[in-house]
Design an enzyme around this catalytic site. Structure first.
Site, PDB file in Angstrom:
ATOM      1  N   SER A   4      -1.229   8.236  -6.351  1.00 55.34           N
ATOM      2  CA  SER A   4      -1.219   6.776  -6.226  1.00 55.34           C
ATOM      3  C   SER A   4      -0.395   6.345  -5.032  1.00 55.34           C
ATOM      4  O   SER A   4       0.576   7.006  -4.653  1.00 55.34           O
ATOM      5  CB  SER A   4      -0.627   6.167  -7.492  1.00 55.34           C
ATOM      6  OG  SER A   4      -0.399   4.779  -7.298  1.00 55.34           O
TER       7      SER A   4
ATOM      8  N   TYR B 101       6.599   4.959 -13.103  1.00 55.05           N
ATOM      9  CA  TYR B 101       5.246   5.446 -12.802  1.00 55.05           C
ATOM     10  C   TYR B 101       5.206   6.030 -11.399  1.00 55.05           C
ATOM     11  O   TYR B 101       4.711   7.151 -11.175  1.00 55.05           O
ATOM     12  CB  TYR B 101       4.272   4.269 -12.917  1.00 55.05           C
ATOM     13  CG  TYR B 101       2.877   4.512 -12.398  1.00 55.05           C
ATOM     14  CD1 TYR B 101       1.958   5.260 -13.120  1.00 55.05           C
ATOM     15  CD2 TYR B 101       2.455   3.955 -11.184  1.00 55.05           C
ATOM     16  CE1 TYR B 101       0.671   5.456 -12.655  1.00 55.05           C
ATOM     17  CE2 TYR B 101       1.166   4.146 -10.712  1.00 55.05           C
ATOM     18  CZ  TYR B 101       0.275   4.897 -11.448  1.00 55.05           C
ATOM     19  OH  TYR B 101      -0.991   5.090 -10.977  1.00 55.05           O
TER      20      TYR B 101
END
Lengths: 440, 254
Positions: free
Chosen positions: B146, B159
């Protein structure tokens, strides 16, 4: 709070929108959330897909579950779109048996509105081809409904505007087609009588629809172009691709057009050109791709913006055969007198449908798009009164304006529908802005 | 009239880790269209079964198998790989858990689950697959990481740190295997419209669909790449974000 206005963008509505990512979650939400209705792609024109308190976004229920090429029966979750179905199955030689005027609609929405297409007078509505469906109820039950199983609930759910429960999945029949092309013939009707006569012919084509010039007056009142279509055979197709892919996103309306651009003069000019262009093709046969025949407006992204920020109202009524011509003439006369422009006026023949609350009945249906303005509402009530007087009714998937009285007068099975909702305990639990407005 | 792709037993095979995610489904469907045999690995076997049915319905004669896998149960990875019908030609790992940043700050167990789901599980599993690919002499490993891993930000660093770990791990793995025919590709999708981002306000031009991500990944079968941003607009954006000096960056609200 999400903008949940319908496709016509009148009335402007907003509310909380919850998403369900699988059928279990959708069933759970149905049991938990009061004043709920499911929503697909928001293509109902008015307030049908907006919950009274809560709206359930069902578009993530997008799985196709099974297909039997022998019977043509497809089982799919309720959020699968018609566009998706066609793109998967047309190349394999299958096409839905009934399609509405846009392919950006969900299976659940097509059942809840019991949508009809240009072949309804021959082949019935979408609901007529549903074998069974799974329905989630507010009491936590999930029931399978068909013509043999929970038959009353099945009949009430077909055309029931999502007010009997949340449709989770359904099995429905597709038909075999040899190509993705349509053999189209344009017929010209110089006035309303001719149009009615052409639409009522018994040797009619599989698909028939008329575009009607609502602003034409005097001897040309009701002049129309009637499109007839049949699925083309491979021999009739000149292209190499028997199953053409749809044109997408070629053109679009990037922003709201100013309201003044759409007026009696511009619409009259458009209609004049459109009619004359069509009339030049009178009785000619052309082979056209499926998307331009069935879904001409899908080629123009956000076409609803041409009506400007105030939005528009779509009004669709059906009038029984005996009075159809006289009442339609009266309706057209009042519209052209008021100069309320409508590009998209469609006249079609309908046959009875099987759902308790289905719209179609024997007769002729007229669908009009009209830009919203304050002066429109009294005109629509006048038209509604004429329709009710003639024993007709209004299509709920398009409706944004009719009164509870008009609605009650048009739907003879309303009491049964109400009783069934009461017995199931869904009254008030399954509720939309539409059901509130119409006193359901 | 209807064209069917013959699917023989020597069809190439794909393993999707995180097969019930929107991206996993889209990747599986894209490979099924190309005639590949698909194995979906997911924690929720029932949901995976529905997704497998969806692919079989959409793609004629598609072969899709479903396997149970919990990315947090690292001890089961060996048995999981042994239980596959065949060692896949390509593995695509789309496992991820965005989680709730504030909850993760307060609850260490929850934070650990977010970190382990995004980093530990995928890294350990891909390491085991890399070994088996190396023994065979070839294979393609696609790890979906990501842009959140490119730099830690207040709004999602639990995250982001997991994804940063995964990005570093994939980079090292790629470095180690560069002399072999085992390829390792890191995919950074940017914003994607999925269950994970439902209800979030995403910037339209920077937001991809799961199908677009899947198309970029499927294209890796015939195109060499190491690190890709699904939408190219992300590359300059993240280059700038990475270049901002920490003294400045720490005061920004991004």
């Amino acid at each position: 709070m999400k903008d949940l206005s319908g496709w016509g963008r009148y009335p402007r509505l907003s509310g909380p929108l919850g998403a369900a990512f699988d059928t279990d979650a959708a069933a759970e939400a149905t049991a938990r959330l009061p004043g709920l209705v499911a929503r697909g792609f928001g293509r109902a024109y008015g307030d049908a897909a907006v919950g009274r308190d809560n709206t359930l976004d069902a578009t993530a229920l997008d799985r196709m579950l099974a297909f039997d090429p022998e019977t043509g029966i497809l089982t799919a979750e309720a959020g699968v779109s018609l566009a998706d179905i066609i793109s998967v199955f047309l190349p394999r030689g299958f096409f839905p048996r009934a399609v509405p005027g846009t392919r950006f609609v969900s299976v659940g929405g097509m059942i809840a509105s019991d949508v009809h297409g240009k072949n309804q007078h021959v082949d019935g509505t979408f609901g007529d081809h549903v074998e069974w469906l799974m329905l989630a109820l507010p009491d936590e039950r999930v029931v399978r409904c068909s013509r043999d199983e929970n038959a009353d609930l099945f009949a009430a759910t077909i055309g029931g505007m999502g007010l009997t429960g949340t449709i989770l999945s359904a099995a429905f029949r597709l038909k075999r087609v040899e190509t993705g092309w349509i053999r189209q013939t344009t017929r010209v009707a110089g006035n309303l009588s001719e149009a009615v006569r052409l639409l009522n012919r018994t040797d009619t084509a599989s698909y028939t629809v008329a575009w009607i010039d609502v602003l034409a007056r005097g001897p040309s009142l009701g002049r129309s172009l009637i499109l007839e279509g049949e699925h083309a055979t491979p021999e009739q197709v000149e292209s190499d691709a028997l199953f053409p892919t749809p044109r997408t996103g070629r053109i679009g309306v990037p922003t709201d057009m100013p309201g003044w651009m759409l007026n009696a003069w511009s619409v009259r000019a458009f209609n004049e050109v459109y009619y004359r262009t069509g009339a030049r093709k009178a009785d000619c046969v052309t082979i056209v791709p499926w998307d331009s025949f069935f879904f001409p407006l899908d080629g123009v992204a956000h076409w609803n913006r041409i009506y400007g920020r105030r939005g528009f109202v779509q009004h669709q009524c059906v009038i029984p055969p005996a009075k159809a011509e006289a009442v339609l003439a009266e309706v057209l006369d009042r519209i052209s007198e008021k100069g309320v422009g409508s590009f998209l006026a469609v006249l079609k023949r309908l046959a009875p449908a099987s759902g308790l609350m289905s719209f179609p009945m024997e007769g002729l249906t007229l669908a009009l798009d009209m830009p919203f303005s304050e002066k429109l509402l009294p005109l629509l009530s006048e038209i509604d009164a004429l329709v009710v007087e003639a024993g007709g009714r209004m299509y709920l998937a398009k409706d944004a304006t009719q009164s509870a009285e008009t609605f009650a007068a048009g739907y003879p099975h309303l009491d049964r529908f109400r009783r069934l909702r009461g017995d199931l305990g869904v009254t008030g639990r399954m509720a939309s802005k539409l059901s509130e407005r119409l006193g359901l | 009239m209807t064209e069917t792709t013959p699917r023989t037993n020597n069809a190439r095979s794909l393993l999707v880790i995180g097969g019930t995610s929107d991206m996993g489904r889209a990747v599986a469907a894209a490979y099924a269209e190309m005639g590949w045999t698909i194995a979906l690995a997911a924690r929720d076997i029932e949901a995976a079964g529905r997704d497998a049915a969806d692919i079989r319905t959409r793609v004629e004669a598609a072969r899709v198998a479903v396997h149970h896998l919990d990315i947090l149960e690292t001890d089961t990875f060996g048995a999981f790989l042994d239980g596959l019908d065949t060692l896949p030609d390509t593995v695509v790992c789309v496992v991820g858990m965005l989680g709730d940043q504030e909850r993760a700050q307060d609850d260490p167990h929850y934070a650990a689950r977010v970190m382990r789901t995004n980093f530990e599980g995928p890294a350990l599993l891909l390491e085991m697959l890399a070994r088996r690919f190396a023994d065979r002499g070839r294979g393609l490993i696609v790890g979906v990481s990501s842009v959140a891993g490119d730099r830690g930000r207040a709004s999602n660093y639990v995250y982001g740190s997991g994804k940063a770990g995964l990005t570093a791990y994939l980079s090292g793995l790629r470095n180690r295997l560069s002399a072999t025919d085992v390829r390792v590709v890191t995919v950074k999708p940017g914003f994607v419209r999925t269950k994970m981002t439902a209800g979030m306000d995403l910037v339209g031009p920077l937001t991809a669909t799961p199908q677009a991500v899947a198309a970029r990944i499927a294209a890796l079968q015939s195109r060499r790449a190491d690190v890709i941003y699904v939408l190219r607009a992300w590359w300059p954006i993240m280059s700038i974000i990475r270049a901002i000096p920490e003294t400045v960056f720490k005061k920004l609200k991004l």
